[in-house]
Design an enzyme around this catalytic site. Structure first.
Site, PDB file in Angstrom:
ATOM      1  N   VAL A  15       0.832  -1.216   0.000  1.00  0.00           N
ATOM      2  CA  VAL A  15       0.000   0.000   0.000  1.00  0.00           C
ATOM      3  C   VAL A  15       0.866   1.265   0.000  1.00  0.00           C
ATOM      4  O   VAL A  15       0.540   2.255  -0.655  1.00  0.00           O
ATOM      5  CB  VAL A  15      -0.980   0.000   1.201  1.00  0.00           C
ATOM      6  CG1 VAL A  15      -1.855   1.237   1.188  1.00  0.00           C
ATOM      7  CG2 VAL A  15      -1.848  -1.252   1.172  1.00  0.00           C
ATOM      8  N   LYS A  97      -6.576  -1.381  10.467  1.00  0.00           N
ATOM      9  CA  LYS A  97      -7.872  -1.654  11.123  1.00  0.00           C
ATOM     10  C   LYS A  97      -7.710  -2.250  12.512  1.00  0.00           C
ATOM     11  O   LYS A  97      -8.483  -1.974  13.411  1.00  0.00           O
ATOM     12  CB  LYS A  97      -8.734  -2.574  10.255  1.00  0.00           C
ATOM     13  CG  LYS A  97      -8.052  -3.814   9.746  1.00  0.00           C
ATOM     14  CD  LYS A  97      -7.680  -3.660   8.291  1.00  0.00           C
ATOM     15  CE  LYS A  97      -6.595  -4.631   7.896  1.00  0.00           C
ATOM     16  NZ  LYS A  97      -6.511  -4.880   6.486  1.00  0.00           N
ATOM     17  N   GLU A 121     -10.091   5.909   6.495  1.00  0.00           N
ATOM     18  CA  GLU A 121     -11.035   5.354   5.511  1.00  0.00           C
ATOM     19  C   GLU A 121     -10.492   4.047   4.908  1.00  0.00           C
ATOM     20  O   GLU A 121     -11.245   3.100   4.655  1.00  0.00           O
ATOM     21  CB  GLU A 121     -11.282   6.391   4.401  1.00  0.00           C
ATOM     22  CG  GLU A 121     -12.377   6.034   3.443  1.00  0.00           C
ATOM     23  CD  GLU A 121     -13.768   5.996   4.083  1.00  0.00           C
ATOM     24  OE1 GLU A 121     -14.265   7.051   4.477  1.00  0.00           O
ATOM     25  OE2 GLU A 121     -14.334   4.895   4.184  1.00  0.00           O
ATOM     26  N   GLU A 182      -3.409 -10.414   4.479  1.00  0.00           N
ATOM     27  CA  GLU A 182      -2.551  -9.907   5.549  1.00  0.00           C
ATOM     28  C   GLU A 182      -1.273 -10.750   5.578  1.00  0.00           C
ATOM     29  O   GLU A 182      -1.265 -11.888   5.092  1.00  0.00           O
ATOM     30  CB  GLU A 182      -3.265 -10.053   6.901  1.00  0.00           C
ATOM     31  CG  GLU A 182      -4.572  -9.301   7.002  1.00  0.00           C
ATOM     32  CD  GLU A 182      -4.404  -7.792   6.824  1.00  0.00           C
ATOM     33  OE1 GLU A 182      -3.664  -7.189   7.601  1.00  0.00           O
ATOM     34  OE2 GLU A 182      -5.004  -7.241   5.889  1.00  0.00           O
ATOM     35  N   ASP A 193      -9.807 -10.056  10.584  1.00  0.00           N
ATOM     36  CA  ASP A 193      -9.743  -8.798   9.837  1.00  0.00           C
ATOM     37  C   ASP A 193     -11.164  -8.246   9.635  1.00  0.00           C
ATOM     38  O   ASP A 193     -11.412  -7.050   9.828  1.00  0.00           O
ATOM     39  CB  ASP A 193      -9.056  -9.064   8.485  1.00  0.00           C
ATOM     40  CG  ASP A 193      -8.978  -7.844   7.612  1.00  0.00           C
ATOM     41  OD1 ASP A 193      -8.041  -7.055   7.773  1.00  0.00           O
ATOM     42  OD2 ASP A 193      -9.882  -7.664   6.764  1.00  0.00           O
ATOM     43  N   LYS A 197     -12.854  -4.653  11.117  1.00  0.00           N
ATOM     44  CA  LYS A 197     -13.596  -3.701  10.274  1.00  0.00           C
ATOM     45  C   LYS A 197     -15.018  -3.519  10.795  1.00  0.00           C
ATOM     46  O   LYS A 197     -15.545  -2.401  10.800  1.00  0.00           O
ATOM     47  CB  LYS A 197     -13.593  -4.180   8.819  1.00  0.00           C
ATOM     48  CG  LYS A 197     -12.200  -4.081   8.181  1.00  0.00           C
ATOM     49  CD  LYS A 197     -12.140  -4.842   6.885  1.00  0.00           C
ATOM     50  CE  LYS A 197     -10.756  -4.751   6.258  1.00  0.00           C
ATOM     51  NZ  LYS A 197     -10.542  -5.754   5.211  1.00  0.00           N
ATOM     52  N   GLY A 295      -5.880  -4.551  -2.116  1.00  0.00           N
ATOM     53  CA  GLY A 295      -4.991  -4.297  -3.250  1.00  0.00           C
ATOM     54  C   GLY A 295      -4.349  -2.922  -3.120  1.00  0.00           C
ATOM     55  O   GLY A 295      -4.884  -2.034  -2.464  1.00  0.00           O
TER      56      GLY A 295
END
Ligand code: HSE
Length: 318
Positions: A15, A97, A121, A182, A193, A197, A295
């Site tokens: 990322v 998260k 976000e 992950e 995960d 969230k 992604g």
């Protein structure tokens, strides 16, 4: 009047590099990466070594850096970075998260005490702008339920094993190779995960702050051939669904479970790495959000959106 942002970036993995590329393709935005802090000095990276530091102080003590973007894997280290940044008056953008779900209240307090925002976000459903919609569009009292597919890797695995007849192991390997999973994929396959969230969604939909241990999560790793066969015979699919409901007495229930989904269900056609969330409110009835849930570029697009919001001095009025 928009502010100019000098970004201190922590992490340059999937990322982090995605953000670097996305920022380069967004020339209108007054935001530049001033320094990048990474952990491993021996790793080969896509850009030249002089762009990196290994010392967090180089970012956190730099008075010219006004925004910290934290894109590292380790939730504990991310929390320490975020705490220090907020205490020194720097805004923070995070995609973590687990960190947000585990420390929601402390993070909220740190924002209030230091009068600086933390935006995340990207921590929830990657490219799908769900948090800001929940926070700004809906009146919390009117939301009755929120449910959806919030983990891209498990949706990818479920799609590949049922539609494309890949083995579970091969589908997981693909999800890892594509940068969806992950680094410890049990977080995905075990529904953890998705639970982190869901905790974030709970806070922003119902103002209900809970801890990871408060919610049940069952992932897809316990699913057997029998369930998959049954679903296919019935013309259904199995999806890992995170659900939260506000009961009429005001109590809130939430959990993550694999669920049979029929073709009439809005989540039925949410396949591959996509996430889909259905909100139900008193007046608008159902609304359906969909977008890529993992992604590099989809996640970076949500980080970019938070960065862009900060150029307007954006804060959640939580
Ligand atoms: N591992 C996560 C997923 C990444 O597959 O959804 C995006 O949060």
């Amino acid at each position: 009047m928009r502010k100019t942002l000098n970004i201190g970036l922590f992490g340059f993995g999937c990322v982090g590099f995605g953000l670097y590329e996305v920022l380069q393709k967004t020339p209108g935005l007054k935001a530049n990466i001033k320094n990048i802090c990474v952990k491993n000095p021996n790793k080969t990276r896509e850009i030249a070594a002089e762009n990196f530091t290994f010392n967090p102080d180089d970012l956190l003590n730099d008075p010219e850096i006004n925004v910290i973007v934290e894109l590292i894997d380790d939730a504990d280290a991310a929390f320490e970075i975020t705490k220090r940044a907020l205490k020194s008056g720097k805004a923070v953008v995070s995609a973590n998260k687990k960190m947000v779900a585990e420390h929601f209240e402390e993070l909220l307090q740190l924002q209030r005490e230091n009068n600086v925002p933390l935006l995340y976000e990207a921590a929830c459903c990657a490219s799908m702008p769900i948090i800001r919609n929940l926070e700004e569009y809906y009146d919390n009292d009117l939301l009755e339920s929120i449910q959806g597919i919030v983990n891209g890797s498990t949706n990818y695995i479920l799609t590949k094993t049922s539609r494309d007849k890949l083995s579970y192991e091969d589908a997981l390997k693909e999800a890892q190779e594509k940068g969806f999973a992950e680094s410890n994929p049990i977080l995905d396959t075990g529904g953890f995960d998705a639970k982190y969230k869901l905790l974030i969604l709970l806070a922003h939909s119902f103002g209900h702050i809970a801890k990871p241990d408060d919610l049940l999560n069952i992932g897809i790793d316990g699913l057997g051939g029998l369930e998959l066969k049954y679903a296919s015979e019935k013309g259904w699919k199995i999806k890992l669904v995170a659900q939260a409901f506000k009961h009429s007495d005001g109590n809130v229930g939430a959990f993550v479970l694999p669920k049979f989904v029929s073709p009439e269900d809005r989540l039925y056609n949410v396949d591959d790495v996509f996430n889909g969330v259905v909100t139900k409110t008193s007046f608008a009835d159902e609304q359906f959000f969909v977008g890529r849930g993992a992604g590099a570029h989809p996640t970076a697009s949500a980080v970019l959106s938070d960065i862009s919001a900060l150029t307007y001095d954006y804060k959640y009025e939580y």
